[in-house]
Design an enzyme around this catalytic site. Sequence first.
Site: not given
Length: 770
Positions: A111, A113
Amino acid sequence: MPSPIYTSTHWGLYEVERAAGAVTALRPYANDPDPSPIARSIPAALIGATRLRRPAIRRSVLDDGPGSAPERRGIDPFVEVPWDQALDLVAAEIDRVRKQHGNASIFAGSYGWSSAGRFHHAQSQVHRFMNCAGGYTGHLGSYSLGAARTLMPHIVMGMDEVFATMTAWPVLEDHCKLFVAFGGVPAKNAQVGTGGASRHWVRGGLQRLATAGCRIVNISPVRGDLEGEQAQWLPIRPNTDVALMLGIAHVLLSEGLHDSGFLQTHCVGFERFAGYLTGQADGQQRDAAWAAGITGIDAGQIVQLARAMASQRTMLNASWSLQRADHGEQPYWMLVTLAAMLGQIGLPGGGFGLGYGAINNAGAHAAAFSGPVLPQGSNAVQMAIPVARIADMLLDPGGKLEFNGEVLAYPDIRLVYWAGGNPFHHHQDINRFLRAWRRPETIIVNEQYWTASAKLADVVLPATTSLERDDIGSTSRDSCIVAMKRAIDPVGESRDDYAIFTALSQRLGTAAAYTEGRDTMGWLRHLYDASVVSGRSFGIDLPAFDAFWETGLVDMPPPARPTVMLAGFRADPVAHALPTPSGRIEIASEVIAGFGYDDCPGHPAWLEPAEWLGRLPPQGNWLHLISNQPSTKLHSQYDHGVVSLENKIDGREPIMLHPDDAAGRGLADGDIVRVHNARGACLAGVRLDAGLLRGVAVMATGAWYDPLDPAVPGTLDKHGNPNMLTRDAGTSRLTQGCSAHTTLVEVEKYRGEAPAVSAFDPPDFVQRGA
C-alpha cells in the site's frame, strides 16, 4: 526551441529547471491558479544524505541467510552489495517461499501512493510482477477510505463512481445556496490528487461560492478545516457528527420538512430508520436536545440549521476523516440519509458529496477519463485482507476476521514485498505494528529514501524518482496528460521498478509474461495508444504518441456540461437504477442487517466510540487527538524536504493546542512536549491555535518514525509520529477500516534535554564480516 520538460506529481504539474545535470527548481504549470509549494522540497532531497544509492542487505541476513534474527530489524547495520548479489538473493527467497509455503504466504499488497506516473507506479509494478510469479496475498480498500469503500456499494454506489460523478464546482457556484461541510473542506488536503493535480480547484471554488452569496458552514473541531472568514464555524466534539445529523433529521421529520415523495420513489428503508430516529424502537428520541448533549452544539443552532437546509438548495459534504474513526461507516450512511430526506439528490447544487477538499479531483470540472493504466494481470491467490488489518494478519496467522458478511482466515505470511509506500507512516499503533513487522522471515523494500520502512527491512533496493525515468502522468477528473520525460540521470546506482522487477523475473523464469517483450518506451507507447481509443468514449481526441511525446503535454477541454451527481437517477430511478440490491438508495439495508453485526446495524445509528470526550478515563488530563493530513507534504513523502522542515519545531512535528488547554498544562508556544497514552509516546513541539475546540489536540501525520532506542520495546519516538498513539482497531465488523481519529492522549512538558532527531539519517553501514 525544445519543448519544456514536465513532471507530474500528486500535488501538481511542474516544468523542470535544470543546470549541470541537476534539477534546480520545479516551476508550477502556468494554468494552475493555486499551485502547491510542496515541490520546493524535491530538488535538494533528490541528492541529499537520505537518498538510497546502492542495494543494501541487513548484516544478519547477509551473514546467516534469509530469516535470520528478524527481531533485529531496525537494529542491525546494513551492508551495501552489488546489484546482482541483491537480486540473486531476492529471487531465490521468493522462489523458496512460494515453493515451500505457497504464494499466499507472500504479502505484496504494498500500500502507498508511490509516484504520479502511471507506468512506473510501484504498487502496480509489484502486483504485476507477483501475479506473473504465481500470485500473492493482497489488500482491499485504503487507509483513507476503508469504511466508505465497503459501505457505499451497499447503499448508493462504489466510491470510485462517487468520485467520477461528484457535482462539479461550477455547478455549485451557480446553484448552491447552503454548503454544509461536516469535517470541513481542508484546502491543504486538496493540494493533492491521485495521479496528478494540474489545476487546483478548492480555494477558488470556495471563494466563488461565497462571492455568489452561498452560506458556508464548517462543522469541525478545527476552524482551519475550512479557510476564509466567510465560513460559519460550528465546533463539534470529534466523532459525534452522526449524533448531529440525527438531531437535524429529527427536526426535518417532526416539522414535516422532509421530502416524503423522494423517499418513497428513490429510497428504501426510511420507515425503519424513522422508528429509530423517533425512539419508537427503543424509547430514545434522537432530537436536537439529545444531539446537543453529545455534540456540544446548542440545540437551537441545530434546529435553525435543519430549517435552513430544507428551505434552500443545500449541498452536504463529509470529509474523509469522519470515516477514519470507530464506527466510521455511520457518518457517510447518515449523510446520505439526511440528503435523501431533503430530497435534493440529483439537483444542481444539491445532494451530497463525499470528499470536497479531500483530494483535488473531487468535484473538478474535468472528464472522468483516467488515461494510461498498467495492467496488473490476474492474481491466482484468492486472498486479500482489509489493508488496515495488516498487523492482525502478521501477528495471528490462521486467525479469523469478520468482514463485510464473510469470515476470512489470515494466511501465514513468510515474506513481505513493499514498493512505493511507507507502512510506518500509514499504520496505527506503531509499537504493535513493529512487533508484527518482525514476524515474517523476509522483508524486501524498493525505496528511494531511507525511510523507517527501509531501515526496518532485510533487503533494500534503491529505486529512481519520477525525475530519473520516462513516464506518463494522468488521472481521472484532471485535465492534463503529461509526458514525464527523464530530467536527470539516476542517482547513485538506483534503478526504476520496472528494471528491478524485470531482472527478478528473468531469474524466476517469468520475464516473457512480465515484460511482454517491451522496454519502457514500448510500454508507454502501448498504454498511450490504448488511451487514444478509450478517450473517444469521453469525446476526447488525443494526438498520436509521437506528437504527444514531442509536445510534452495534452491539456484537454472540460466537458460540455459540468457534472451533476445522480441527475439521471433522479430523473428516472428505473432507467438509471443504482447498483444496490434494490436499485435505490438504501437508508436501511436488508443485506447489512442480515449480517447480524452489533457494531453496525442495518440502518445509520449513533454508536458511542471507544475513546471520546464524552466518556473520559477516570484518571488523567485527556485530549482528543486528531491526526490529520499535513499541509507540508503528502502523507510522509518528502518529510525530509525543505517545506516540511520549515514547519517543524526543534526538528519535530508540531502539536496544535488551544491556548487554554496549553495554559492548564503549563505549556507555552514552542515547548517540546511528550504526547502519550497506553499505546506509546512521542515528542512534539507546541503551537497554539485558538481555532480549536477546547479539549482537542491536532498533530498531522507524516513525521518519519524515529525511535530513541530501537532495541527497547515501546521506546519513545523522538520526531512526532502520531501513529505511536492511535488505535489499531477496525471501524466495525462490516468495514474493518482505519479508526485513527478515535484516540485520547495526554500532553506534558518534556523535562531535560530533548534527544536529537535522527529520522533522516541513513542507517549504520558495515563491511561484510565487520
